[in-house]
Design a protein around this motif. Structure first.
Motif, PDB file in Angstrom:
ATOM      1  N   ALA A 136       0.814  -1.217   0.000  1.00 52.09           N
ATOM      2  CA  ALA A 136       0.000   0.000   0.000  1.00 52.09           C
ATOM      3  C   ALA A 136       0.846   1.265   0.000  1.00 52.09           C
ATOM      4  CB  ALA A 136      -0.932   0.000   1.203  1.00 52.09           C
ATOM      5  N   GLY A 137       2.177   1.105  -0.043  1.00 46.56           N
ATOM      6  CA  GLY A 137       3.053   2.264  -0.126  1.00 46.56           C
ATOM      7  C   GLY A 137       3.725   2.666   1.165  1.00 46.56           C
ATOM      8  N   ALA A 138       3.562   1.897   2.243  1.00 42.93           N
ATOM      9  CA  ALA A 138       4.213   2.234   3.511  1.00 42.93           C
ATOM     10  C   ALA A 138       5.716   2.032   3.388  1.00 42.93           C
ATOM     11  CB  ALA A 138       3.654   1.383   4.650  1.00 42.93           C
ATOM     12  N   SER A 139       6.495   3.016   3.823  1.00 44.37           N
ATOM     13  CA  SER A 139       7.951   2.904   3.763  1.00 44.37           C
ATOM     14  C   SER A 139       8.548   2.561   5.122  1.00 44.37           C
ATOM     15  CB  SER A 139       8.571   4.207   3.240  1.00 44.37           C
ATOM     16  OG  SER A 139       8.264   5.286   4.097  1.00 44.37           O
ATOM     17  N   GLN A 140       7.721   2.536   6.168  1.00 45.93           N
ATOM     18  CA  GLN A 140       8.186   2.181   7.505  1.00 45.93           C
ATOM     19  C   GLN A 140       7.190   1.233   8.156  1.00 45.93           C
ATOM     20  OE1 GLN A 140      11.134   2.955   8.621  1.00 45.93           O
ATOM     21  NE2 GLN A 140      11.602   4.312   6.908  1.00 45.93           N
ATOM     22  N   TYR A 204      -4.043  -1.905   2.344  1.00 45.98           N
ATOM     23  CA  TYR A 204      -5.100  -0.955   2.004  1.00 45.98           C
ATOM     24  C   TYR A 204      -4.590   0.456   2.227  1.00 45.98           C
ATOM     25  CZ  TYR A 204      -5.856  -0.202   7.003  1.00 45.98           C
ATOM     26  OH  TYR A 204      -5.662   0.117   8.341  1.00 45.98           O
ATOM     27  N   ASN A 205      -5.280   1.415   1.638  1.00 46.57           N
ATOM     28  CA  ASN A 205      -5.086   2.832   1.930  1.00 46.57           C
ATOM     29  C   ASN A 205      -6.347   3.404   2.550  1.00 46.57           C
ATOM     30  OD1 ASN A 205      -3.338   2.898  -1.079  1.00 46.57           O
ATOM     31  ND2 ASN A 205      -2.344   3.409   0.851  1.00 46.57           N
ATOM     32  N   LEU A 206      -6.161   4.338   3.448  1.00 42.48           N
ATOM     33  CA  LEU A 206      -7.266   5.077   4.058  1.00 42.48           C
ATOM     34  C   LEU A 206      -7.002   6.556   3.843  1.00 42.48           C
ATOM     35  CD1 LEU A 206      -8.734   4.504   7.631  1.00 42.48           C
ATOM     36  CD2 LEU A 206      -8.413   6.782   6.709  1.00 42.48           C
ATOM     37  N   THR A 219      -3.472  -4.042  -4.370  1.00 44.69           N
ATOM     38  CA  THR A 219      -2.958  -5.303  -4.896  1.00 44.69           C
ATOM     39  C   THR A 219      -1.509  -5.208  -5.365  1.00 44.69           C
ATOM     40  OG1 THR A 219      -3.895  -4.741  -7.061  1.00 44.69           O
ATOM     41  CG2 THR A 219      -5.236  -6.129  -5.599  1.00 44.69           C
ATOM     42  N   THR A 220      -1.024  -4.001  -5.618  1.00 45.40           N
ATOM     43  CA  THR A 220       0.376  -3.808  -5.987  1.00 45.40           C
ATOM     44  C   THR A 220       0.794  -2.398  -5.611  1.00 45.40           C
ATOM     45  OG1 THR A 220       2.008  -3.932  -7.790  1.00 45.40           O
ATOM     46  CG2 THR A 220      -0.136  -3.012  -8.342  1.00 45.40           C
ATOM     47  N   ASN A 221       2.094  -2.219  -5.344  1.00 46.09           N
ATOM     48  CA  ASN A 221       2.553  -0.873  -4.984  1.00 46.09           C
ATOM     49  C   ASN A 221       3.090  -0.097  -6.178  1.00 46.09           C
ATOM     50  OD1 ASN A 221       5.065  -2.037  -5.451  1.00 46.09           O
ATOM     51  ND2 ASN A 221       5.788  -1.830  -3.343  1.00 46.09           N
ATOM     52  N   ASN A 222       3.171  -0.746  -7.371  1.00 46.14           N
ATOM     53  CA  ASN A 222       3.637  -0.001  -8.541  1.00 46.14           C
ATOM     54  C   ASN A 222       3.211  -0.697  -9.830  1.00 46.14           C
ATOM     55  OD1 ASN A 222       6.278  -1.082 -10.216  1.00 46.14           O
ATOM     56  ND2 ASN A 222       6.120  -2.045  -8.185  1.00 46.14           N
ATOM     57  N   GLY A 225       7.129   0.624 -12.548  1.00 44.24           N
ATOM     58  CA  GLY A 225       8.034   1.446 -11.759  1.00 44.24           C
ATOM     59  C   GLY A 225       7.452   2.752 -11.262  1.00 44.24           C
ATOM     60  N   VAL A 226       6.172   3.007 -11.495  1.00 43.44           N
ATOM     61  CA  VAL A 226       5.480   4.176 -10.945  1.00 43.44           C
ATOM     62  C   VAL A 226       4.769   3.710  -9.681  1.00 43.44           C
ATOM     63  CG1 VAL A 226       3.735   5.950 -11.325  1.00 43.44           C
ATOM     64  CG2 VAL A 226       5.213   5.212 -13.208  1.00 43.44           C
ATOM     65  N   PHE A 227       5.225   4.211  -8.530  1.00 37.11           N
ATOM     66  CA  PHE A 227       4.743   3.735  -7.241  1.00 37.11           C
ATOM     67  C   PHE A 227       3.560   4.574  -6.751  1.00 37.11           C
ATOM     68  CE2 PHE A 227       8.790   1.753  -7.549  1.00 37.11           C
ATOM     69  CZ  PHE A 227       8.732   0.613  -6.758  1.00 37.11           C
ATOM     70  N   ALA A 228       2.704   3.926  -5.962  1.00 35.48           N
ATOM     71  CA  ALA A 228       1.514   4.603  -5.434  1.00 35.48           C
ATOM     72  C   ALA A 228       1.358   4.328  -3.951  1.00 35.48           C
ATOM     73  CB  ALA A 228       0.265   4.124  -6.174  1.00 35.48           C
ATOM     74  N   ASN A 229       1.053   5.383  -3.203  1.00 33.59           N
ATOM     75  CA  ASN A 229       0.597   5.231  -1.819  1.00 33.59           C
ATOM     76  C   ASN A 229      -0.729   5.977  -1.662  1.00 33.59           C
ATOM     77  OD1 ASN A 229       1.147   7.996  -1.359  1.00 33.59           O
ATOM     78  ND2 ASN A 229       3.184   7.553  -0.553  1.00 33.59           N
ATOM     79  N   GLY A 230      -1.147   6.214  -0.448  1.00 34.71           N
ATOM     80  CA  GLY A 230      -2.468   6.779  -0.221  1.00 34.71           C
ATOM     81  C   GLY A 230      -2.706   8.119  -0.882  1.00 34.71           C
ATOM     82  N   ILE A 231      -1.695   8.971  -0.929  1.00 33.02           N
ATOM     83  CA  ILE A 231      -1.904  10.318  -1.461  1.00 33.02           C
ATOM     84  C   ILE A 231      -2.258  10.278  -2.946  1.00 33.02           C
ATOM     85  CG2 ILE A 231       0.462  10.912  -2.143  1.00 33.02           C
ATOM     86  CD1 ILE A 231      -0.044  13.666  -0.777  1.00 33.02           C
ATOM     87  N   ASN A 232      -1.839   9.221  -3.661  1.00 31.92           N
ATOM     88  CA  ASN A 232      -2.210   9.110  -5.073  1.00 31.92           C
ATOM     89  C   ASN A 232      -3.718   9.063  -5.256  1.00 31.92           C
ATOM     90  OD1 ASN A 232       0.616   7.903  -4.823  1.00 31.92           O
ATOM     91  ND2 ASN A 232       0.394   8.100  -7.025  1.00 31.92           N
TER      92      ASN A 232
END
Length: 266
Positions: A136-140, A204-206, A219-222, A225-232
């Motif tokens: 979901a794009g979490a880096s930590q 998931y993203n909230l 289901t995937t974070n990219n 090579g274009v990555f997505a997290n919640g802000i997308n």
């Protein structure tokens, strides 16, 4: 309650070299009458760690939030949480509400998490977002909820519920931790994303504002090579190179969001 102080802390941290902004000015990308925003990230983005499943266990032992960098400290967020600047901000100030004790990012949010998080929603243009796990794009791996002040290109579509990807959306009659937590648990159950017997959730993203809550499985974070997290999912995109913005336009921005999530069954 954090924003005025955060402005001064951010200016000082930037001067000291402790703050590393990762985005350029936004470019407008129009699609289906939506004015999406696209950023090309700066060289600082290469210094930001990207979590993988294999790195989660080690992050519990070596973590930037335990202890945190003093120059990034903004304020206490209740007894068990602290408000910090994001060292690698998308927008500035970009705030993190972090638990003082280690709590896995993939465990279900609690009422206490919401109590700390909503302390930052004292202005109308605040967007909160949460990334559950690396997919979901979490880096930590440490519990942290995020806050930025921004326009939300997808706000009208979110409020209307007219989104092509699987999601649960709630409009606010009240904005308190107990109400939000009940909505959140309902979304987890409706989307069948947890929590499991260990209290952990699937990715998931909230997204949260004072007007609505949006929860969507990932289901995937990219893609390519274009990555997505919640802000997308607010309608804002970050790419490594300008040609990736051109690729996004051709691929379709809403199409991209859908394929990073799950296609709606409706």
């Amino acid at each position: 309650m954090f924003w005025n102080k955060a402005e001064g802390v951010a200016a000082r941290a930037l001067a000291l070299g402790e703050l590393m902004p990762i985005t350029t000015e936004a470019l407008v990308i129009e699609e289906d009458n939506i004015r999406f925003l696209g950023h090309v990230v700066t060289a600082n983005a290469g210094k930001k760690p990207i979590a993988s499943k294999a790195s989660i266990d080690s992050q519990a032992k070596v973590n930037p939030f335990l202890p945190y960098e003093p120059d990034l400290y903004v304020a206490e967020a209740g007894e068990n949480y602290v408000c910090l600047l994001n060292k690698f901000p998308v927008l500035s100030p970009h705030l993190l509400i972090c638990s003082k004790a280690f709590i896995p990012q993939v465990s279900a949010l609690t009422i206490a998490d919401f109590e700390a998080w909503i302390l930052g929603f004292d202005e109308d243009d605040v967007l909160g977002f949460y990334n559950c796990g690396p997919v979901a794009g979490a880096s930590q791996a440490h519990r942290h909820m995020q806050l930025v002040k921004t326009d939300i290109p997808l706000a009208a579509r979110i409020k209307s519920g007219q989104l092509p990807f699987k999601h649960e959306r709630y409009l606010m009659d009240a904005f308190d931790a107990c109400t939000l937590h009940k909505m959140y648990l309902h979304a987890l159950a409706a989307l069948d994303i947890g929590p499991d017997a260990k209290g952990e959730c699937r990715p998931y993203n909230l997204l949260l504002t004072r007007e609505w809550m949006l929860v969507l499985p990932r289901t995937t974070n990219n893609i390519e090579g274009v990555f997505a997290n919640g802000i997308n999912y607010s309608g804002r995109f970050l790419v490594k190179r300008e040609e990736q913005l051109a690729w996004l336009k051709e691929y379709g921005l809403m199409n991209y969001l859908t394929h990073c999530g799950a296609v709606s069954e409706i």
